[in-house]
Write a protein that holds these residues in place. Structure first.
Motif, PDB file in Angstrom:
ATOM      1  N   VAL A 132      76.029 122.180  32.720  1.00 56.55           N
ATOM      2  CA  VAL A 132      76.686 121.137  31.940  1.00 56.55           C
ATOM      3  C   VAL A 132      78.179 121.406  31.778  1.00 56.55           C
ATOM      4  CG1 VAL A 132      76.838 120.092  29.641  1.00 56.55           C
ATOM      5  CG2 VAL A 132      74.609 120.428  30.706  1.00 56.55           C
ATOM      6  N   ALA A 133      78.541 122.658  31.493  1.00 57.07           N
ATOM      7  CA  ALA A 133      79.955 122.994  31.286  1.00 57.07           C
ATOM      8  C   ALA A 133      80.777 122.696  32.540  1.00 57.07           C
ATOM      9  CB  ALA A 133      80.093 124.465  30.900  1.00 57.07           C
ATOM     10  N   ARG A 134      80.225 122.997  33.710  1.00 57.73           N
ATOM     11  CA  ARG A 134      80.956 122.731  34.952  1.00 57.73           C
ATOM     12  C   ARG A 134      81.094 121.227  35.173  1.00 57.73           C
ATOM     13  NH1 ARG A 134      77.618 124.166  38.986  1.00 57.73           N
ATOM     14  NH2 ARG A 134      77.905 126.383  38.572  1.00 57.73           N
ATOM     15  N   LEU A 135      80.031 120.475  34.907  1.00 58.05           N
ATOM     16  CA  LEU A 135      80.105 119.020  35.052  1.00 58.05           C
ATOM     17  C   LEU A 135      81.168 118.437  34.134  1.00 58.05           C
ATOM     18  CD1 LEU A 135      76.313 118.040  35.284  1.00 58.05           C
ATOM     19  CD2 LEU A 135      78.014 117.979  37.119  1.00 58.05           C
ATOM     20  N   GLU A 136      81.255 118.948  32.908  1.00 59.52           N
ATOM     21  CA  GLU A 136      82.284 118.468  31.975  1.00 59.52           C
ATOM     22  C   GLU A 136      83.669 118.692  32.539  1.00 59.52           C
ATOM     23  OE1 GLU A 136      79.806 119.199  27.782  1.00 59.52           O
ATOM     24  OE2 GLU A 136      81.121 120.754  28.600  1.00 59.52           O
ATOM     25  N   ARG A 137      83.879 119.814  33.213  1.00 63.18           N
ATOM     26  CA  ARG A 137      85.195 120.094  33.815  1.00 63.18           C
ATOM     27  C   ARG A 137      85.514 119.098  34.929  1.00 63.18           C
ATOM     28  NH1 ARG A 137      87.573 125.266  33.042  1.00 63.18           N
ATOM     29  NH2 ARG A 137      86.495 126.426  31.401  1.00 63.18           N
ATOM     30  N   TYR A 138      84.553 118.846  35.802  1.00 60.77           N
ATOM     31  CA  TYR A 138      84.782 117.885  36.878  1.00 60.77           C
ATOM     32  C   TYR A 138      85.075 116.490  36.319  1.00 60.77           C
ATOM     33  CZ  TYR A 138      83.485 120.829  40.875  1.00 60.77           C
ATOM     34  OH  TYR A 138      83.460 121.795  41.857  1.00 60.77           O
ATOM     35  N   LEU A 139      84.329 116.096  35.301  1.00 62.96           N
ATOM     36  CA  LEU A 139      84.543 114.772  34.721  1.00 62.96           C
ATOM     37  C   LEU A 139      85.919 114.680  34.066  1.00 62.96           C
ATOM     38  CD1 LEU A 139      81.071 113.937  33.124  1.00 62.96           C
ATOM     39  CD2 LEU A 139      81.937 113.368  35.403  1.00 62.96           C
ATOM     40  N   ALA A 140      86.348 115.766  33.405  1.00 62.24           N
ATOM     41  CA  ALA A 140      87.684 115.764  32.788  1.00 62.24           C
ATOM     42  C   ALA A 140      88.769 115.595  33.844  1.00 62.24           C
ATOM     43  CB  ALA A 140      87.893 117.061  32.006  1.00 62.24           C
ATOM     44  N   LEU A 141      88.624 116.267  34.991  1.00 57.45           N
ATOM     45  CA  LEU A 141      89.597 116.117  36.076  1.00 57.45           C
ATOM     46  C   LEU A 141      89.629 114.666  36.564  1.00 57.45           C
ATOM     47  CD1 LEU A 141      89.060 119.294  38.318  1.00 57.45           C
ATOM     48  CD2 LEU A 141      90.823 118.890  36.602  1.00 57.45           C
ATOM     49  N   ALA A 142      88.451 114.057  36.724  1.00 56.09           N
ATOM     50  CA  ALA A 142      88.381 112.682  37.213  1.00 56.09           C
ATOM     51  C   ALA A 142      88.981 111.711  36.199  1.00 56.09           C
ATOM     52  CB  ALA A 142      86.931 112.312  37.515  1.00 56.09           C
ATOM     53  N   PHE A 143      88.615 111.855  34.933  1.00 54.88           N
ATOM     54  CA  PHE A 143      89.157 110.963  33.903  1.00 54.88           C
ATOM     55  C   PHE A 143      90.670 111.102  33.793  1.00 54.88           C
ATOM     56  CE2 PHE A 143      84.862 110.835  31.619  1.00 54.88           C
ATOM     57  CZ  PHE A 143      84.623 109.530  31.999  1.00 54.88           C
ATOM     58  N   GLU A 144      91.174 112.335  33.857  1.00 57.35           N
ATOM     59  CA  GLU A 144      92.617 112.553  33.772  1.00 57.35           C
ATOM     60  C   GLU A 144      93.334 111.851  34.919  1.00 57.35           C
ATOM     61  OE1 GLU A 144      96.200 113.726  32.267  1.00 57.35           O
ATOM     62  OE2 GLU A 144      94.253 114.035  31.310  1.00 57.35           O
ATOM     63  N   ALA A 145      92.710 111.861  36.098  1.00 58.62           N
ATOM     64  CA  ALA A 145      93.294 111.226  37.282  1.00 58.62           C
ATOM     65  C   ALA A 145      93.077 109.719  37.306  1.00 58.62           C
ATOM     66  CB  ALA A 145      92.697 111.847  38.545  1.00 58.62           C
ATOM     67  N   GLU A 146      92.350 109.191  36.312  1.00 64.79           N
ATOM     68  CA  GLU A 146      92.003 107.770  36.253  1.00 64.79           C
ATOM     69  C   GLU A 146      91.169 107.359  37.471  1.00 64.79           C
ATOM     70  OE1 GLU A 146      95.470 105.425  35.501  1.00 64.79           O
ATOM     71  OE2 GLU A 146      95.813 106.317  33.534  1.00 64.79           O
ATOM     72  N   ASP A 271      94.131 114.322  28.233  1.00 68.86           N
ATOM     73  CA  ASP A 271      93.530 112.997  28.082  1.00 68.86           C
ATOM     74  C   ASP A 271      92.134 112.957  28.707  1.00 68.86           C
ATOM     75  OD1 ASP A 271      95.754 112.075  26.756  1.00 68.86           O
ATOM     76  OD2 ASP A 271      96.656 111.156  28.526  1.00 68.86           O
ATOM     77  N   GLY A 272      91.991 113.617  29.856  1.00 65.50           N
ATOM     78  CA  GLY A 272      90.682 113.648  30.516  1.00 65.50           C
ATOM     79  C   GLY A 272      89.644 114.378  29.684  1.00 65.50           C
ATOM     80  N   ILE A 273      90.045 115.494  29.061  1.00 70.88           N
ATOM     81  CA  ILE A 273      89.141 116.243  28.187  1.00 70.88           C
ATOM     82  C   ILE A 273      88.751 115.385  26.989  1.00 70.88           C
ATOM     83  CG2 ILE A 273      88.944 118.267  26.690  1.00 70.88           C
ATOM     84  CD1 ILE A 273      90.859 119.705  28.646  1.00 70.88           C
ATOM     85  N   ALA A 274      89.720 114.683  26.428  1.00 70.86           N
ATOM     86  CA  ALA A 274      89.446 113.811  25.280  1.00 70.86           C
ATOM     87  C   ALA A 274      88.465 112.708  25.654  1.00 70.86           C
ATOM     88  CB  ALA A 274      90.747 113.218  24.755  1.00 70.86           C
ATOM     89  N   ASP A 275      88.535 112.203  26.888  1.00 74.90           N
ATOM     90  CA  ASP A 275      87.608 111.158  27.322  1.00 74.90           C
ATOM     91  C   ASP A 275      86.184 111.696  27.428  1.00 74.90           C
ATOM     92  OD1 ASP A 275      89.517 109.174  27.450  1.00 74.90           O
ATOM     93  OD2 ASP A 275      89.953 109.488  29.578  1.00 74.90           O
ATOM     94  N   VAL A 276      86.037 112.905  27.981  1.00 73.37           N
ATOM     95  CA  VAL A 276      84.706 113.489  28.123  1.00 73.37           C
ATOM     96  C   VAL A 276      84.075 113.735  26.755  1.00 73.37           C
ATOM     97  CG1 VAL A 276      83.390 115.482  28.955  1.00 73.37           C
ATOM     98  CG2 VAL A 276      85.236 114.539  30.353  1.00 73.37           C
ATOM     99  N   PHE A 277      84.894 114.196  25.816  1.00 71.70           N
ATOM    100  CA  PHE A 277      84.399 114.529  24.478  1.00 71.70           C
ATOM    101  C   PHE A 277      84.862 113.485  23.455  1.00 71.70           C
ATOM    102  CE2 PHE A 277      84.566 118.491  26.852  1.00 71.70           C
ATOM    103  CZ  PHE A 277      83.364 119.100  26.531  1.00 71.70           C
ATOM    104  N   SER A 278      84.841 112.236  23.859  1.00 73.25           N
ATOM    105  CA  SER A 278      85.348 111.184  22.973  1.00 73.25           C
ATOM    106  C   SER A 278      84.555 111.100  21.669  1.00 73.25           C
ATOM    107  CB  SER A 278      85.308 109.831  23.693  1.00 73.25           C
ATOM    108  OG  SER A 278      83.986 109.514  24.115  1.00 73.25           O
ATOM    109  N   ASP A 279      83.262 111.439  21.714  1.00 72.54           N
ATOM    110  CA  ASP A 279      82.463 111.399  20.490  1.00 72.54           C
ATOM    111  C   ASP A 279      82.941 112.436  19.481  1.00 72.54           C
ATOM    112  OD1 ASP A 279      81.627 113.335  22.365  1.00 72.54           O
ATOM    113  OD2 ASP A 279      79.670 113.537  21.395  1.00 72.54           O
ATOM    114  N   LEU A 280      83.332 113.621  19.988  1.00 69.95           N
ATOM    115  CA  LEU A 280      83.821 114.662  19.088  1.00 69.95           C
ATOM    116  C   LEU A 280      85.211 114.306  18.563  1.00 69.95           C
ATOM    117  CD1 LEU A 280      82.695 117.978  20.833  1.00 69.95           C
ATOM    118  CD2 LEU A 280      81.432 116.458  19.313  1.00 69.95           C
ATOM    119  N   ALA A 281      86.054 113.749  19.435  1.00 67.01           N
ATOM    120  CA  ALA A 281      87.394 113.358  19.004  1.00 67.01           C
ATOM    121  C   ALA A 281      87.322 112.287  17.919  1.00 67.01           C
ATOM    122  CB  ALA A 281      88.200 112.862  20.203  1.00 67.01           C
TER     123      ALA A 281
END
Length: 356
Positions: A132-146, A271-281
């Protein structure tokens, strides 16, 4: 002779893949066309970077298939304009998206993974590779890149509990579709067809041995990217793809295959990290203090969520780790750039004095 400039623009109506203009198949879109005028297209034709080697780049375009010396900071997927004689790159067009990470090693350089991607298929397997932690990293990279991410869970035929893997992946973000796919099945191309449309560019990201190259082969129907299995015992993958390369496939779209990345450090990805963890933010907005560290402060909404059993403490810990890592790496890179700029000024000053 009047040249037909429609070959440089995205088609207005659907076409069969073989009838698509070469630039459209390569991913040419209005975003890039709007950066140049028709006269410039004639003088300096566009081409796309399909491979970056140590000292050269491979370029494809309308009637263009060539290798030129590497220009610094070029990434696979970049669009460039060539000189009139096509002997060099004249300009790099603005990017629609850019996936990057902090490079491995101690110098903390930024490594460019891919540019101008529309969809990123983040691939993992229904085995010990799933993390899960690795998937979160990949998703953060993708979200940051739009870039639109999609999680693909491969090798479902080898797992007795696919539903659990799907549920854990889906819980990461409600903005990311999750599909279990058999990369070797005849149905996989139909499963991914909604994202693999003519003129689009997709990328496969993930660890070694999860089936990225097998998926590339399945989508192309003609490519024979080298594939290997995983080690028995720990499900660790073997490197098969050794470089990032953009392929044109028969469906009229472009596919980027990438090597597995063992280390995936965040930088400039807040911004990408914030998108992945938007519920926590969102939940953190209810903390008593605006600068709450979510550790010891009274009135912390996140701590209250953990106490009530509504929040997984491991998810909070992973979020805090990524935020701290990104802040540290981003600050370090900013300091390095500042030092390099100061050093450059000093060198220019010395050179100027020596010429007097």
């Amino acid at each position: 002779m009047v040249r037909d400039y429609s070959t440089f623009l995205p088609p207005s109506t659907a076409m069969d893949a073989p009838a698509l203009p070469m630039l459209t198949r390569l991913g040419w879109q209005s975003f890039f066309a709007q950066q140049i005028d028709a006269d410039a297209l004639t003088r300096t034709p566009p081409a796309r970077v399909t491979r970056v080697n140590r000292t050269t780049v491979h370029l494809l375009g309308d009637g263009i298939d060539m290798v030129l010396p590497l220009v610094s900071d070029l990434a696979v997927g970049d669009w460039v304009l060539l000189e009139e004689d096509r002997a060099a790159v004249a300009e790099v067009l603005d990017r629609k998206s850019l996936i990057k990470r902090r490079a491995a090693g101690h110098d903390r350089q930024v490594q460019l993974i891919a540019a101008n991607i529309d969809t990123a298929f983040v691939v993992t397997s229904c085995n010990q590779d799933f993390n899960v932690a690795r998937l979160e990293r990949y998703l953060a990279l993708a979200f940051e890149a739009e870039v639109d991410p999609v999680i693909l869970l491969t090798k479902p035929d080898l797992s007795e509990d696919v539903a659990t893997f799907v549920a854990e992946a889906a819980a990461i973000s409600d903005m990311v579709p999750v599909l279990a796919v058999n990369a070797k099945s005849a149905e996989v191309a139909a499963q991914l067809a909604g994202w693999c449309k003519p003129g689009r560019t997709i990328a496969f990201l993930g660890s070694s041995g999860v089936g990225k190259s097998t998926l590339v082969n399945a989508l192309s129907g003609t490519l024979t990217a080298e594939t290997q299995g995983v080690r028995t015992g720990d499900d660790k993958g073997r490197h098969t793809t050794t470089r990032r390369e953009l392929h044109l496939v028969s469906g009229g779209f472009a596919v980027l295959d990438t090597p597995g990345m063992r280390e995936l450090q965040m930088t400039d990805a807040a911004d990408g990290i914030a998108d992945v963890f938007s519920d926590l933010a969102d939940l953190a907005g209810g903390c008593r203090f605006s600068d709450c560290s979510h550790t010891v402060e009274p009135g912390c909404a996140l701590k209250a969520g953990i106490a009530a059993g509504d929040l997984d403490p491991a998810r909070l810990e992973r979020w805090q780790k990524l935020v701290a890592e990104d802040a540290h790496n981003s600050a370090t890179l900013a300091e390095r750039k500042s030092r390099d700029k100061a050093l450059g000024k000093t060198i220019k000053g010395i050179q100027k004095k020596s010429r007097k």
